[in-house]
Design an enzyme around this catalytic site. Structure first.
Site, mmCIF file in Angstrom:
data_model
loop_
_atom_site.group_PDB
_atom_site.id
_atom_site.type_symbol
_atom_site.label_atom_id
_atom_site.label_comp_id
_atom_site.label_asym_id
_atom_site.label_seq_id
_atom_site.Cartn_x
_atom_site.Cartn_y
_atom_site.Cartn_z
ATOM 1 C CE LYS A 114 -2.830 2.838 2.635
ATOM 2 N NZ LYS A 114 -3.209 3.188 4.001
ATOM 3 N N GLY A 156 -7.590 9.707 9.601
ATOM 4 C CA GLY A 156 -7.891 9.843 11.025
ATOM 5 C C GLY A 156 -8.921 10.916 11.350
ATOM 6 C CB ALA A 165 -7.763 7.856 4.658
ATOM 7 N N GLY A 166 -10.285 8.375 6.566
ATOM 8 C CA GLY A 166 -11.239 9.432 6.854
ATOM 9 C C GLY A 166 -12.611 8.973 7.305
ATOM 10 C CG ASN A 212 -5.561 1.924 11.669
ATOM 11 O OD1 ASN A 212 -5.878 1.575 12.805
ATOM 12 N ND2 ASN A 212 -4.313 1.896 11.297
#
Lengths: 257, 336
Positions: A96, A157, A184-185, A206
């Site tokens: 990645k 995040g 993401a996000g 995550n």
């Protein structure tokens, strides 16, 4: 089933492994998420013989496929070097690819990204590029040899969800055959459902799981949302309209006046 | 009863003291040549912050940690009880809200209240959390004080002696050797930490300050004579000999962002250590043969050592049982 570089995966939820309260909690979350792929970021200094091995063997024991990532790399060279280390440590051609361009938003440096993607694809890596929803950048990544795209939903995040749903729709329409993994996000499961409903193939989560009060429970919720979103996409959602459309047919109703 | 304690870090010395105070005949063996070299305790932050730890630890850490403050006050009178401050820069206020939601026993302070409590931070933050019941200590002074007290109680301490429970069959042994015990405790792993000691006599912070950040949370702990400890990173690694340039930059930037005076501080020391942790990051007392292993204190050495030492001593001397720190209960603890 989702095909990623010739590998079939059933789960459309990928899980990041950073920032959990402990490896044990991480393991519970991975199990609860039913994820088949987890991302692991490699710190340069952890590349030595013994350092970090204990953590990585915990990851290996999870029995899931590892997608190493170049998190935190700010230059093409750094990202390429990290990819080489990751291939050695994890024995996989998957990478990645993250090349960060700006520290406040952790926005991808799309110029460095396409360059690094070109180098790594040329070396036989199977690259999962973390990119924006920009269509032209996506074109360049595909031209560089990428067979998967990982557009962001919002800054890493931030938990803000899909900031540009239109952009993701456009990507989907433009690359009908390329797996799109929203990376993401995302903050809550409804964001993930929305991405899958929009026809994205999978999501990578995550922080939203790792930093939740109960990570395993949140992983369960995301797994359910991803299932719901995908099922809805396959079921064919109705189009939104500007005015009411009665669900009971008007024709043939009794005239009670 | 004669007991050999292996390891002169905070866990070993606390166990030795608990045993000696209960009348056991204790000796301490340490493979390194001096207290300063005996593992990661020398590089600890020394925060006694059980309620802050609720942010990312199960309640057990808070429960065990809350016992430690009185223990340290009694045995190391220089322990400071001034509480802990938790702050975040404007753009990271979401971190402060999340921290508040997960922790307990704090007061919320506004800008004026913060300035009144900690004048050096006047005007620098619009909100803060104040954990009034927490404390801190200087780990090095505390270790030296424990060693002195052990000497007074007739405990012999021998340095430069390689020892392990396997080499001492038939003896009552408490092994507190951290990551070096991995031969016996296969599920241990190392978590590297990095810290700085900065000299800045013109700044007078009274209590530890935690600065929250999504990626780089740090804490600054005041020590005597204008010395500040800045820490600490958490890196999944078993090798702890060097700090990376990035870690150094990040720690320094975070201190500078907390207070610009840190730009003029003198860098007195850069330290690294590797903390031993079990997969759930919770401590264990594990019995193998005649030996008790007290390990996995993770980043909570000074916070948890007293509670573990107390339990280890009672297990060894009175045959008592403590489910919360032995393996059988680990699942319940995690779900608690």
């Amino acid at each position: 089933m989702l095909q990623l570089y010739g590998t079939s995966v059933r789960s459309r939820l990928l899980l990041g492994t950073a920032r959990y309260p402990s490896p044990a909690v991480l393991a519970e979350a991975v199990r609860a998420s039913r994820a088949e792929i987890v991302t692991v970021s490699l710190r340069r200094e952890s590349g030595g013989e013994r350092s970090g091995q204990a953590f990585w063997s915990l990851i290996r024991e999870l029995g899931v496929r590892v997608l190493p990532n170049t998190a935190g790399c700010h230059s093409v060279k750094e990202a390429v070097t990290t990819a080489h280390m990751a291939r050695e440590v994890f024995g996989t051609p998957w990478i990645k690819l993250e090349v960060i361009g700006e520290d406040d938003t952790l926005q991808p440096d799309v110029f460095g990204l396409t360059e690094a993607a070109r180098i790594l694809c040329g070396e036989g890596f199977e690259v999962f590029p973390y990119t924006t929803e920009d269509l032209v950048v996506a074109e360049r990544l595909i031209a560089a040899g990428c067979g998967v795209l990982m557009p962001w939903g919002a800054p890493i995040g931030s938990g803000r969800g899909l900031n540009n749903l239109f952009g993701l729709h456009a990507l989907r329409a433009h690359f009908p055959g390329v797996p799109l993994i929203v990376d993401a996000g995302l903050g809550v499961p409804s964001h993930a459902a929305q991405a899958l409903e929009a026809g994205c193939d999978a999501v990578l989560i995550n922080s939203a799981v790792a930093q939740a009060g109960n990570p395993a429970l949140m992983a369960t919720a995301f797994a359910q949302a991803v299932d719901a979103g995908r099922t809805a996409y396959e079921a064919g959602p109705i189009e939104a309209r500007d005015f009411a459309a009665p669900s009971t047919p008007v024709v043939g109703t009794a005239l009670l006046r | 009863m004669r007991v050999t304690v292996i390891g002169a870090g905070v866990a070993g010395l606390s166990c030795a003291l608990e045993l000696a105070e209960r009348g056991a005949h204790v000796e301490v063996l340490e493979r390194h040549g001096e207290l300063a070299a005996a593992g990661c305790s020398w590089f600890a932050g020394g925060m006694l912050a059980p309620w802050c730890e609720l942010e990312s630890s199960p309640p057990l850490v808070m429960q065990l940690g809350a016992e430690s403050i009185a223990w340290w006050r009694e045995r190391f009178p220089a322990t400071v009880l001034q509480g802990t401050l938790v702050v975040a820069h404007g753009r990271d206020v979401a971190e402060l809200r999340q921290f508040a939601r997960r922790t307990a026993e704090y007061q919320e302070l506004d800008r004026e209240q913060l300035g009144a409590l900690e004048p050096e931070l006047r005007g620098r933050f619009s909100r803060a959390l104040y954990f009034a019941h927490e404390g801190h200590l200087d780990p090095r002074a505390a270790l030296i004080a424990l060693a002195k007290r052990l000497g007074e109680l007739g405990v012999s301490m021998r340095f430069g002696v390689e020892a392990s429970a396997a080499l001492l069959p038939g003896r009552a042994v408490i092994d507190c050797t951290g990551l070096a015990a991995r031969g016996a405790l296969a599920d241990l792993r190392g978590v590297k930490g990095e810290m700085l000691l900065l000299g800045l006599p013109e700044l007078a912070l009274k209590r530890p300050v935690r600065v929250l950040h999504p990626r780089l949370p740090v804490y600054v702990v005041p020590r005597a004579d204008g010395v500040y400890m800045v820490g600490a990173s958490m890196i999944e690694s078993d090798e702890g000999t060097r700090i990376s340039a990035r870690s150094l930059l990040e720690l320094l930037s975070a201190a500078y962002a907390l207070h610009p005076a840190f730009g003029e501080a003198q860098v007195l020391e850069i330290g690294t250590g590797v903390r031993a942790a079990f997969p759930d990051n919770l401590p264990r007392i594990r019995r193998i043969g005649d030996a008790l292993y007290v390990n996995g204190l993770y980043r909570h050495g000074f916070l948890l050592a007293p509670a573990l030492a107390r339990r280890a001593a009672q297990m060894l001397l009175n045959g008592q049982h403590f489910a919360e720190v032995t393996d059988e209960d680990s699942r319940q603890r995690r779900l608690a």
